[in-house]
Scaffold this motif. Structure first.
Motif, mmCIF file in Angstrom:
data_model
loop_
_atom_site.group_PDB
_atom_site.id
_atom_site.type_symbol
_atom_site.label_atom_id
_atom_site.label_comp_id
_atom_site.label_asym_id
_atom_site.label_seq_id
_atom_site.Cartn_x
_atom_site.Cartn_y
_atom_site.Cartn_z
ATOM 1 N N ALA A 197 0.830 -1.207 0.000
ATOM 2 C CA ALA A 197 0.000 0.000 0.000
ATOM 3 C C ALA A 197 0.862 1.253 0.000
ATOM 4 N N LEU A 198 2.096 1.146 0.492
ATOM 5 C CA LEU A 198 2.987 2.296 0.471
ATOM 6 C C LEU A 198 3.308 2.705 -0.969
ATOM 7 N N GLU A 199 3.425 1.729 -1.858
ATOM 8 C CA GLU A 199 3.640 2.065 -3.273
ATOM 9 C C GLU A 199 2.469 2.888 -3.814
ATOM 10 N N ARG A 200 1.262 2.549 -3.439
ATOM 11 C CA ARG A 200 0.084 3.301 -3.904
ATOM 12 C C ARG A 200 0.091 4.723 -3.340
ATOM 13 N N ILE A 201 0.475 4.845 -2.058
ATOM 14 C CA ILE A 201 0.533 6.173 -1.444
ATOM 15 C C ILE A 201 1.613 7.017 -2.111
ATOM 16 N N VAL A 202 2.746 6.412 -2.419
ATOM 17 C CA VAL A 202 3.823 7.124 -3.115
ATOM 18 C C VAL A 202 3.351 7.601 -4.479
ATOM 19 N N THR A 203 2.640 6.736 -5.189
ATOM 20 C CA THR A 203 2.131 7.112 -6.514
ATOM 21 C C THR A 203 1.130 8.252 -6.404
#
Length: 437
Positions: A197-203
């Motif tokens: 989910a951190l990848e989604r937040i970064v995006t």
């Protein structure tokens, strides 16, 4: 005796009116036991408040406090040093893994959390990346009661009456997954993917805007949520990939709670950029907290004019002589009594004992790691939290101190606990779970 003016003390995190009807008062402590105001012994099943790791009133700590208070009462720590503060910082840094070599002292876990967040923001600005102002916490996370800690914290009941808190904060999902991981022993098998989910937040926000991610390696205050296998490693990978600082809040997990090593970072094989700690730092004897920094974080603050203040942050009581004396004596006690190793040795017995409660009425989950465990109870219809509170309240009056959060009973005994005391703890707890409808 309880004061006749019961309204004078506004008790923290307490249902004050409920407490006054049936007060629970402690007046003494020694080893594994408190003494209540009626003279009864109460077995400490939660190390006071996750902090009395070496047991109550260890001789070395008591003697150290007597000695220092008879020598010096206070030393201002702005521009002036107290020798034992430097020794304490060196000792704490030596226990931290990797290159976490620099210690900033404060007075509590809450202050440690806010200190770490401020350091993270300043670190990026000093490196020319002032656009990194966003902070990422996690649902069901607890990082104290300062405005920074509350903002990145993810316990709704701690946040809702204070308004919007700090801007620019987002949250990862929590990892509690009863459908796949109920009654896990140690780290759950499933759930590493929650870190993605951190990848989604970064995006969503752009990595150039994100300063830090802060998580507890094991979430204690929200009911003992143990990280799935591979989850923390994945968070580390993503943070490294995007230049985001990773902060571990080890206020609860630090100082042997997971067994074997001082910090969960080492036990679980992940090196963050900053560790916050408190509680077991002084065995709860004197308020003290700390943020421990890796070399590259510290060095970013050492680039300005030599006569300039490196960080405009600190507390009147940072590195207080009493706290420093308690810290050093506590670390000596841990070492001389091999308490971190002892915790690892007795943890399997503790695990078997807590999982013996499986199958009791209303028990929907049991989870554990090291010398900490959570027993989750089915909520009563229309009255969540009351079943666990009844167990907690009755346990106190039967000579056992527990913690409860929502409908979860949390246990984190001092690391000196013996097998007979473990047996006593879970025999009493099992009896109460059976009796409380």
């Amino acid at each position: 005796m309880l004061s006749t003016n019961q309204d004078a003390y506004f008790m923290p995190f307490t249902a004050n009116r409920q407490f006054r009807k049936t007060p629970r008062m402690l007046v003494g402590a020694e080893g594994m036991y408190y003494t209540d105001d009626a003279g009864n012994q109460v077995l400490d099943g939660c190390a006071g408040l996750w902090c009395v790791n070496a047991g109550h009133r260890p001789r070395r700590v008591v003697e150290a406090l007597h000695k220092v208070v008879d020598t010096v009462d206070f030393v201002p720590n702005f521009q002036i040093g107290y020798p034992l503060a430097f020794e304490a910082a060196s000792r704490v840094a030596a226990l931290a893994p990797g290159d976490l070599n620099h210690v900033f002292f404060c007075n509590s876990g809450s202050e440690a959390g806010d200190t770490a967040l401020k350091i993270a923001l300043a670190y990026h600005r000093l490196r020319g990346e002032g656009s990194r102002t966003r902070l990422i916490g996690r649902e069901r996370g607890y990082h104290g009661v300062g405005f920074g800690g509350m903002s990145v914290g993810g316990i709704g009941s701690n946040r809702k009456i204070y308004g919007p808190l700090l801007p620019g904060v987002d949250h990862l999902p929590h990892t509690h997954d009863l459908s796949r991981n109920a009654f896990s022993r140690g780290q759950p098998e499933f759930g590493a993917e929650y870190a993605d989910a951190l990848e989604r937040i970064v995006t969503l926000h752009d990595p150039s805007t994100i300063a830090a991610v802060i998580v507890e390696p094991m979430s204690g205050s929200t009911g003992v949520l143990v990280p799935p296998v591979g989850y923390l490693q994945r968070l580390r990978e993503i943070c490294t990939k995007y230049g985001i600082l990773l902060i571990f809040d080890e206020v609860i997990t630090g100082f042997g709670r997971l067994g074997g090593s001082c910090f969960a970072a080492e036990s679980l094989g992940v090196i963050p950029d900053i560790i916050t700690c408190a509680k077991g730092l002084t065995n709860g004897t004197v308020p003290m907290g700390a943020a421990i920094l890796r070399d590259h974080v510290f060095e970013a603050f050492m680039q300005g004019p030599e006569n300039g203040i490196d960080i405009p942050h600190g507390y009147t009581y940072s590195g207080h002589p009493l706290a420093v004396a308690a810290c050093l004596a506590t670390l000596d006690t841990y070492r001389e009594e091999n308490l971190f190793e002892r915790a690892a040795e007795i943890a399997p017995y503790f695990e078997e004992a807590v999982h013996s409660l499986k199958g009791l009425p209303h028990v929907v989950d049991i989870r554990n790691i090291g010398l900490v465990a959570g027993v989750e109870l089915e909520p009563r219809a229309g009255a969540p939290g009351t079943r666990a509170y009844d167990v907690f309240h009755r346990a106190f009056h039967e000579g056992l101190l527990l913690r409860y959060t929502g409908d979860i009973i949390a246990l984190s005994p001092p690391l000196i606990i013996t097998k007979p005391q473990i047996d006593e703890t879970f025999e009493k707890l099992g009896k109460l779970i059976r009796e409380v409808a």
